[in-house]
Design a protein around this motif. Sequence first.
Motif, mmCIF file in Angstrom:
data_model
loop_
_atom_site.group_PDB
_atom_site.id
_atom_site.type_symbol
_atom_site.label_atom_id
_atom_site.label_comp_id
_atom_site.label_asym_id
_atom_site.label_seq_id
_atom_site.Cartn_x
_atom_site.Cartn_y
_atom_site.Cartn_z
ATOM 1 N N THR A 52 0.833 -1.200 0.000
ATOM 2 C CA THR A 52 0.000 0.000 0.000
ATOM 3 C C THR A 52 0.870 1.253 0.000
ATOM 4 O O THR A 52 0.610 2.209 -0.734
ATOM 5 C CB THR A 52 -0.954 -0.012 1.220
ATOM 6 N N ASP A 108 -5.858 -1.471 -4.914
ATOM 7 C CA ASP A 108 -5.113 -2.183 -3.871
ATOM 8 C C ASP A 108 -5.765 -3.537 -3.563
ATOM 9 O O ASP A 108 -6.994 -3.639 -3.557
ATOM 10 C CB ASP A 108 -5.101 -1.314 -2.600
ATOM 11 N N ASP A 109 -4.938 -4.524 -3.312
ATOM 12 C CA ASP A 109 -5.413 -5.853 -2.881
ATOM 13 C C ASP A 109 -6.395 -6.503 -3.856
ATOM 14 O O ASP A 109 -7.496 -6.900 -3.465
ATOM 15 C CB ASP A 109 -6.057 -5.761 -1.480
ATOM 16 N N ARG A 207 5.215 -3.773 9.207
ATOM 17 C CA ARG A 207 4.141 -3.260 10.049
ATOM 18 C C ARG A 207 4.384 -3.631 11.507
ATOM 19 O O ARG A 207 4.200 -2.828 12.413
ATOM 20 C CB ARG A 207 2.791 -3.796 9.576
HETATM 21 MG MG MG Z 1 -2.031 -2.948 2.083
#
Ligand code: MG
Length: 343
Positions: A52, A108-109, A207
Amino acid sequence: DSYLNPHYAFDNFVEGDCNRLGRSAGLAVAQRPGVTSFNPLMIYGGVGLGKTHLIQAIGNYIKSTQSNKFVLYVSSEKFVNQFINAIRNNTLQAFTNFYMQIDVLILDDVQFLAGKEKTQESFFHIFNHLHQSGKQIIMSSDRPPRDLAGMQDRLLSRFKWGLTADLQQPDFETRIAIIQKKLQADGIYIKDEVIEYLAHSVDTNVRELEGVIVSLMAHASLNRREIDMDLARTTLKNIVVDNEKEITVDNIFDAITAHFDVTMTDLKGKSRKKEIVFPRQVAMYLMKEFTNLPLKSIGYHFGGRDHSTVIHAVQNISVLIDSDKDVEGRIQKLYKHFNRVRV
Ligand code: MG
Ligand code: ADP
């Protein structure tokens, strides 16, 4: 509105071997959207590895350098919902027209479109229109196109027209650089040894690494103290404990027989062969670390050995971890297998 988060930029996207191709392709696309052969640009990789961030950085770059371009970021989930609403409200034409005017579409995704036949059909037409008009399409996915089950072949084959690049887990040096970048952005200083300790302990994804830094900073300010090794250790321990799942004796036996060339019979048996004693001692060591079992019970699980045998095994493995890189690596791997951080 382009629905971009201005925080995601190339400047704060640390480059490493793990993302070099994707990052440089992304930059090329950002500089000349729709013109390079990287159309579509497909970035794939596991959770928390920067998909992202990277695809939004492309959008932000284009927005700030070519303000006449209509850039749109949309998650596939939102795209599906918009499509469903359009059907329900009889506004499908408006939906399609809207997407066909976009200069840079960032989706996205895309794995989320799997199995959603009608949405895929609609996206197929939008894709064709944009691509034929020299507009840029950028997508992310949690897996490579060939593994996107439930996606129409005609879409998959178009995904491969441009460039597909994967993001991988950052290596140790890149993790260090990422930590330093975050700290720098927040104007926080911590010692190199602490940074190295963090980079060493949190090797799953970016993350998670960020999460650790955030809680570390929270702890530090809450307790009005600087971030030192002690604080880092306690913080990590707490975080790790939080998402810990109980590990059973059977889990450990399974892991040991999978990681080493031994059977349950070997582990419980009397053999003194090195190839068997070592895995057996590792198993005892892990049981001591991961379960609350008394040493006596641990011994019991190994064909009724007594607790002094377990003590000896634990000591032996501890010494080896500190003196033998190979052993340390193996233990590290087992910790990882159990989702634990060694502190
Ligand atoms: Mg993402
Ligand atoms: P994904 O979409 O692949 O699940 P994200 O793009 O949401 O992952 O990244 C997770 C977090 O890690 C974000 O806060 C992002 O800014 C950060 N991040 C990921 N890769 C990098 C990198 N190479 N440099 C700096 N930060 C990164």
